[in-house]
Design an enzyme around this catalytic site. Structure first.
Site, PDB file in Angstrom:
ATOM      1  CG  HIS A   1      39.486  46.284  43.703  1.00 46.84           C
ATOM      2  ND1 HIS A   1      39.261  46.850  42.470  1.00 46.84           N
ATOM      3  CD2 HIS A   1      38.318  45.683  44.041  1.00 46.84           C
ATOM      4  CE1 HIS A   1      38.020  46.610  42.089  1.00 46.84           C
ATOM      5  NE2 HIS A   1      37.426  45.896  43.035  1.00 46.84           N
TER       6      HIS A   1
ATOM      7  NE  ARG B   1      28.966  41.527  49.652  1.00 46.00           N
ATOM      8  CZ  ARG B   1      29.446  40.655  48.774  1.00 46.00           C
ATOM      9  NH1 ARG B   1      30.326  39.747  49.147  1.00 46.00           N
ATOM     10  NH2 ARG B   1      29.048  40.696  47.515  1.00 46.00           N
TER      11      ARG B   1
ATOM     12  CD  GLU C   1      35.104  47.179  45.928  1.00 47.26           C
ATOM     13  OE1 GLU C   1      33.878  46.970  46.093  1.00 47.26           O
ATOM     14  OE2 GLU C   1      35.715  46.888  44.895  1.00 47.26           O
TER      15      GLU C   1
ATOM     16  CG  ASN D   1      25.941  45.576  51.077  1.00 50.23           C
ATOM     17  OD1 ASN D   1      25.749  45.978  49.941  1.00 50.23           O
ATOM     18  ND2 ASN D   1      26.732  44.562  51.349  1.00 50.23           N
TER      19      ASN D   1
ATOM     20  CG  HIS E   1      45.030  35.023  54.404  1.00 49.71           C
ATOM     21  ND1 HIS E   1      45.083  33.659  54.225  1.00 49.71           N
ATOM     22  CD2 HIS E   1      46.180  35.508  53.863  1.00 49.71           C
ATOM     23  CE1 HIS E   1      46.208  33.333  53.616  1.00 49.71           C
ATOM     24  NE2 HIS E   1      46.897  34.448  53.371  1.00 49.71           N
TER      25      HIS E   1
ATOM     26  CD  GLU F   1      50.277  34.937  55.137  1.00 51.19           C
ATOM     27  OE1 GLU F   1      51.343  34.319  55.183  1.00 51.19           O
ATOM     28  OE2 GLU F   1      49.433  34.793  54.230  1.00 51.19           O
TER      29      GLU F   1
END
Length: 177
Positions: A25, A29, A92, A96, A119, A165
């Site tokens: 993966h 964030r 993923e 936070n 990207h 992209e």
């Protein structure tokens, strides 16, 4: 498999020690998981395979994939966790806790100075149809397929400003040297 990879300065021949290694993966964030999940599920058709919460450290992980209808995903949570971590090409999203409540909070997208991360990329079966879908869903474009020097390549932004992209694989033949 007979193809052993292109050879360039710095490339080393893999040893048996890395047999079975695979990229699982890529992590981004996100400020607001609800907005990010809405974007990736609605615009790119991704599904959440597994959410993991870490209360002591105050963050959550969301593992997403674009699944084919025939793929068999385990229903049992532990089995699905193991299955998720054995896949290729997952996204993923890491949240936070509390960032969604900070009005001026934003993550660096990697494309502003200083540049770093660039990207992620999605391959689509029909680039024109994808562009029309993005337009219909209010997706922000960085670059349309007819703009710039590299034609037939699209860049859009997600809700956190990360670049995505978008390519049609058949149109990539003949690109580069």
């Amino acid at each position: 498999m007979s193809f052993k990879g292109e050879q360039h300065p710095g490339v080393k021949t893999p040893t048996g020690d890395t047999d079975g290694f695979r990229l699982n993966h890529t992590m981004l964030r996100v400020k607001d998981p609800q907005a990010a999940l809405a974007f990736y599920s609605r615009v790119f058709g991704m599904r959440v395979l597994r959410r993991l919460d870490f209360a002591e450290m105050q963050f959550s992980l969301y593992f997403l994939a674009r699944l084919d209808d025939e793929e068999q995903v385990p229903e049992d949570t532990d089995e699905r966790t193991v299955w998720t971590f054995s896949q290729r090409g997952l996204l993923e999203l890491t949240h936070n806790w509390g960032t969604e409540d900070q009005a001026d909070f934003a993550y660096h997208d990697g494309n502003a100075e200083p540049q770093g991360f660039g990207h992620i990329c999605f391959s689509v079966p029909n680039l024109e149809a994808a562009v029309a879908w993005f337009d219909a869903n209010g997706v922000e474009f960085i670059k349309r397929p007819d703009q710039g020097k590299m034609k037939d390549v699209v860049f859009v932004k997600d809700v956190d400003g990360y670049w995505i992209e978008v390519i049609e694989a058949a149109r990539m033949a003949g690109k580069g040297d």
